[in-house]
Design a protein around this motif. Structure first.
Motif, PDB file in Angstrom:
ATOM      1  N   GLY A 158       0.795  -1.220   0.000  1.00  0.00           N
ATOM      2  CA  GLY A 158       0.000   0.000   0.000  1.00  0.00           C
ATOM      3  C   GLY A 158       0.827   1.269   0.000  1.00  0.00           C
ATOM      4  O   GLY A 158       0.305   2.350   0.284  1.00  0.00           O
ATOM      5  N   LEU A 159       2.124   1.140  -0.333  1.00  0.00           N
ATOM      6  CA  LEU A 159       3.033   2.285  -0.266  1.00  0.00           C
ATOM      7  C   LEU A 159       3.247   2.916  -1.639  1.00  0.00           C
ATOM      8  O   LEU A 159       3.622   2.225  -2.594  1.00  0.00           O
ATOM      9  CB  LEU A 159       4.390   1.849   0.303  1.00  0.00           C
ATOM     10  N   ALA A 160       3.027   4.208  -1.720  1.00  0.00           N
ATOM     11  CA  ALA A 160       3.310   4.972  -2.942  1.00  0.00           C
ATOM     12  C   ALA A 160       4.647   5.668  -2.739  1.00  0.00           C
ATOM     13  O   ALA A 160       4.738   6.669  -2.037  1.00  0.00           O
ATOM     14  CB  ALA A 160       2.208   5.989  -3.203  1.00  0.00           C
ATOM     15  N   THR A 161       5.697   5.129  -3.344  1.00  0.00           N
ATOM     16  CA  THR A 161       7.032   5.708  -3.211  1.00  0.00           C
ATOM     17  C   THR A 161       7.308   6.656  -4.380  1.00  0.00           C
ATOM     18  O   THR A 161       6.420   6.952  -5.165  1.00  0.00           O
ATOM     19  CB  THR A 161       8.089   4.590  -3.150  1.00  0.00           C
ATOM     20  N   GLY A 162       8.564   7.120  -4.479  1.00  0.00           N
ATOM     21  CA  GLY A 162       8.919   8.142  -5.455  1.00  0.00           C
ATOM     22  C   GLY A 162       8.396   7.933  -6.870  1.00  0.00           C
ATOM     23  O   GLY A 162       7.724   8.826  -7.421  1.00  0.00           O
ATOM     24  N   GLU A 173      -5.155   9.613 -12.971  1.00  0.00           N
ATOM     25  CA  GLU A 173      -5.953   8.409 -12.710  1.00  0.00           C
ATOM     26  C   GLU A 173      -5.320   7.521 -11.637  1.00  0.00           C
ATOM     27  O   GLU A 173      -5.983   6.638 -11.071  1.00  0.00           O
ATOM     28  CB  GLU A 173      -6.101   7.575 -13.995  1.00  0.00           C
ATOM     29  N   LEU A 174      -4.045   7.749 -11.376  1.00  0.00           N
ATOM     30  CA  LEU A 174      -3.353   6.963 -10.361  1.00  0.00           C
ATOM     31  C   LEU A 174      -3.786   7.358  -8.948  1.00  0.00           C
ATOM     32  O   LEU A 174      -3.641   6.574  -7.995  1.00  0.00           O
ATOM     33  CB  LEU A 174      -1.836   7.162 -10.520  1.00  0.00           C
ATOM     34  N   GLY A 175      -4.338   8.562  -8.802  1.00  0.00           N
ATOM     35  CA  GLY A 175      -4.733   9.072  -7.499  1.00  0.00           C
ATOM     36  C   GLY A 175      -5.657   8.159  -6.712  1.00  0.00           C
ATOM     37  O   GLY A 175      -5.386   7.858  -5.539  1.00  0.00           O
ATOM     38  N   PRO A 176      -6.771   7.698  -7.314  1.00  0.00           N
ATOM     39  CA  PRO A 176      -7.671   6.821  -6.570  1.00  0.00           C
ATOM     40  C   PRO A 176      -7.017   5.521  -6.114  1.00  0.00           C
ATOM     41  O   PRO A 176      -7.341   4.995  -5.043  1.00  0.00           O
ATOM     42  CB  PRO A 176      -8.796   6.537  -7.581  1.00  0.00           C
ATOM     43  N   LEU A 177      -6.085   4.997  -6.910  1.00  0.00           N
ATOM     44  CA  LEU A 177      -5.386   3.767  -6.536  1.00  0.00           C
ATOM     45  C   LEU A 177      -4.514   4.005  -5.302  1.00  0.00           C
ATOM     46  O   LEU A 177      -4.468   3.174  -4.385  1.00  0.00           O
ATOM     47  CB  LEU A 177      -4.516   3.268  -7.692  1.00  0.00           C
ATOM     48  N   ILE A 178      -3.835   5.165  -5.291  1.00  0.00           N
ATOM     49  CA  ILE A 178      -2.997   5.513  -4.147  1.00  0.00           C
ATOM     50  C   ILE A 178      -3.853   5.694  -2.902  1.00  0.00           C
ATOM     51  O   ILE A 178      -3.511   5.234  -1.815  1.00  0.00           O
ATOM     52  CB  ILE A 178      -2.192   6.793  -4.448  1.00  0.00           C
ATOM     53  N   GLU A 179      -5.007   6.357  -3.093  1.00  0.00           N
ATOM     54  CA  GLU A 179      -5.889   6.638  -1.956  1.00  0.00           C
ATOM     55  C   GLU A 179      -6.398   5.364  -1.307  1.00  0.00           C
ATOM     56  O   GLU A 179      -6.511   5.277  -0.087  1.00  0.00           O
ATOM     57  CB  GLU A 179      -7.051   7.509  -2.416  1.00  0.00           C
ATOM     58  N   ARG A 180      -6.697   4.351  -2.119  1.00  0.00           N
ATOM     59  CA  ARG A 180      -7.184   3.090  -1.542  1.00  0.00           C
ATOM     60  C   ARG A 180      -6.052   2.089  -1.301  1.00  0.00           C
ATOM     61  O   ARG A 180      -6.295   0.908  -1.029  1.00  0.00           O
ATOM     62  CB  ARG A 180      -8.271   2.491  -2.425  1.00  0.00           C
ATOM     63  N   LYS A 181      -4.815   2.569  -1.415  1.00  0.00           N
ATOM     64  CA  LYS A 181      -3.624   1.780  -1.085  1.00  0.00           C
ATOM     65  C   LYS A 181      -3.506   0.517  -1.937  1.00  0.00           C
ATOM     66  O   LYS A 181      -3.053  -0.524  -1.449  1.00  0.00           O
ATOM     67  CB  LYS A 181      -3.601   1.433   0.403  1.00  0.00           C
ATOM     68  N   PHE A 182      -3.938   0.616  -3.194  1.00  0.00           N
ATOM     69  CA  PHE A 182      -3.780  -0.463  -4.175  1.00  0.00           C
ATOM     70  C   PHE A 182      -4.407  -1.774  -3.693  1.00  0.00           C
ATOM     71  O   PHE A 182      -3.871  -2.861  -3.923  1.00  0.00           O
ATOM     72  CB  PHE A 182      -2.290  -0.686  -4.483  1.00  0.00           C
ATOM     73  N   LYS A 183      -5.553  -1.661  -3.015  1.00  0.00           N
ATOM     74  CA  LYS A 183      -6.156  -2.834  -2.383  1.00  0.00           C
ATOM     75  C   LYS A 183      -7.062  -3.632  -3.316  1.00  0.00           C
ATOM     76  O   LYS A 183      -7.322  -4.811  -3.081  1.00  0.00           O
ATOM     77  CB  LYS A 183      -6.942  -2.410  -1.139  1.00  0.00           C
ATOM     78  N   GLN A 184      -7.592  -2.993  -4.369  1.00  0.00           N
ATOM     79  CA  GLN A 184      -8.502  -3.711  -5.261  1.00  0.00           C
ATOM     80  C   GLN A 184      -7.721  -4.603  -6.231  1.00  0.00           C
ATOM     81  O   GLN A 184      -6.565  -4.320  -6.554  1.00  0.00           O
ATOM     82  CB  GLN A 184      -9.377  -2.723  -6.037  1.00  0.00           C
ATOM     83  N   GLU A 185      -8.360  -5.647  -6.672  1.00  0.00           N
ATOM     84  CA  GLU A 185      -7.711  -6.569  -7.597  1.00  0.00           C
ATOM     85  C   GLU A 185      -7.279  -5.832  -8.869  1.00  0.00           C
ATOM     86  O   GLU A 185      -8.058  -5.085  -9.469  1.00  0.00           O
ATOM     87  CB  GLU A 185      -8.674  -7.702  -7.964  1.00  0.00           C
ATOM     88  N   GLY A 186      -6.036  -6.023  -9.240  1.00  0.00           N
ATOM     89  CA  GLY A 186      -5.503  -5.392 -10.443  1.00  0.00           C
ATOM     90  C   GLY A 186      -4.870  -4.039 -10.204  1.00  0.00           C
ATOM     91  O   GLY A 186      -4.230  -3.481 -11.110  1.00  0.00           O
ATOM     92  N   ASP A 187      -5.015  -3.484  -8.997  1.00  0.00           N
ATOM     93  CA  ASP A 187      -4.463  -2.153  -8.701  1.00  0.00           C
ATOM     94  C   ASP A 187      -2.946  -2.123  -8.822  1.00  0.00           C
ATOM     95  O   ASP A 187      -2.374  -1.176  -9.375  1.00  0.00           O
ATOM     96  CB  ASP A 187      -4.868  -1.706  -7.291  1.00  0.00           C
ATOM     97  N   VAL A 188      -2.291  -3.140  -8.287  1.00  0.00           N
ATOM     98  CA  VAL A 188      -0.828  -3.162  -8.312  1.00  0.00           C
ATOM     99  C   VAL A 188      -0.314  -3.186  -9.738  1.00  0.00           C
ATOM    100  O   VAL A 188       0.582  -2.413 -10.116  1.00  0.00           O
ATOM    101  CB  VAL A 188      -0.280  -4.374  -7.527  1.00  0.00           C
ATOM    102  N   GLU A 189      -0.908  -4.045 -10.553  1.00  0.00           N
ATOM    103  CA  GLU A 189      -0.477  -4.156 -11.946  1.00  0.00           C
ATOM    104  C   GLU A 189      -0.760  -2.866 -12.713  1.00  0.00           C
ATOM    105  O   GLU A 189       0.075  -2.414 -13.515  1.00  0.00           O
ATOM    106  CB  GLU A 189      -1.186  -5.328 -12.628  1.00  0.00           C
ATOM    107  N   LEU A 190      -1.916  -2.252 -12.466  1.00  0.00           N
ATOM    108  CA  LEU A 190      -2.268  -1.013 -13.148  1.00  0.00           C
ATOM    109  C   LEU A 190      -1.331   0.117 -12.729  1.00  0.00           C
ATOM    110  O   LEU A 190      -0.880   0.919 -13.568  1.00  0.00           O
ATOM    111  CB  LEU A 190      -3.718  -0.638 -12.835  1.00  0.00           C
TER     112      LEU A 190
END
Length: 243
Positions: A158-162, A173-190
């Protein structure tokens, strides 16, 4: 040399605890301690190392060094707590690098009020930031063959680094993924794809170079010596490392 050994013991203890917290199955390409021996033994092993570290520190016979290294341990723990709270513990970790460098010159005979302690602190802190930024890059550039852990480990925590933060500036579009800490399926890959399509990695590397340059600039106040030359080389190797 003894101080270096003590600091490395603290480092290993922190890695044992980190692998428990991060639920990491690998460490440098090998099975991690928690995966091999379980969480309880890993935590106890880390605690044992810290206990031996305390005893070794006391034998150095320098109270200021003991205080500095104790603050390093406290900063490491505080950094992990902040990370668990999804805040940034990096500043505390770099504070530890600066304090460790300061302890080395104190042990070498530097007295209160002398400039060398501040030079050591500034060098260690800037070099530590550069090191961490390169670590953030390697998490995106490398798979198991380089870091010894799966790529994208930071995102899965769930860490958004540099690289991700710079990519966010280019891809909102990356903002919502960072906000939810990449918890939804496919977030990490996206998220990794957004970073790949951005200049996030390059900008993070540039930032790492700037901190390494600051560390090198600090050394200009030191007299010429083999030790100074080695510290200069270290600022270059930190940025160029691949593992």
């Amino acid at each position: 040399m003894r101080l270096a050994q003590i600091v490395e013991m603290i480092h290993v203890a922190s890695l044992l605890h980190d692998d428990v917290i991060d639920k990491s199955p690998l460490r440098r390409g090998a099975v991690s301690a928690p995966a091999a021996f379980g969480n309880k033994l890993s935590v106890l092993a880390g605690d044992f190392l810290l206990g031996r570290t305390s005893a070794a520190l006391s034998r150095l016979g320098e109270n200021e060094v003991v205080e500095l290294i104790a603050s390093v341990i406290a900063n490491l723990v505080e950094g992990e707590i902040l990370q668990l709270k999804a805040m940034h513990g990096e500043d505390l970790d770099r504070e530890s690098d600066g304090q460790g460098a300061r302890a080395a010159v104190v042990l070498g005979g530097c007295k209160e009020g002398e400039l060398w302690k501040e030079i050591a602190y500034a060098y260690g802190r800037n070099l530590g930031i550069a090191f961490q930024l390169v670590d953030d890059i390697l998490d995106y550039e490398a798979g198991e063959g380089t870091l010894g852990k799966p790529g994208g480990a930071d995102l899965r925590l769930g860490l958004a680094t540099g690289p991700a933060l710079f990519a966010w500036e280019e891809h909102p579009e990356l903002g919502p993924l960072i906000e939810r800490k990449f918890k939804q399926e496919g977030d990490v890959e996206l998220a990794r794809e957004f970073v790949r399509r951005s200049s996030g990695v390059e900008r993070t590397r540039d930032l790492a170079r700037s901190y390494a340059d600051k560390a090198r600039e600090v050394l200009t106040s030191l007299p010429e010596s083999d030790a100074k030359a080695a510290l200069v080389v270290l600022t270059e190797r930190v940025v160029k490392r691949t593992s």
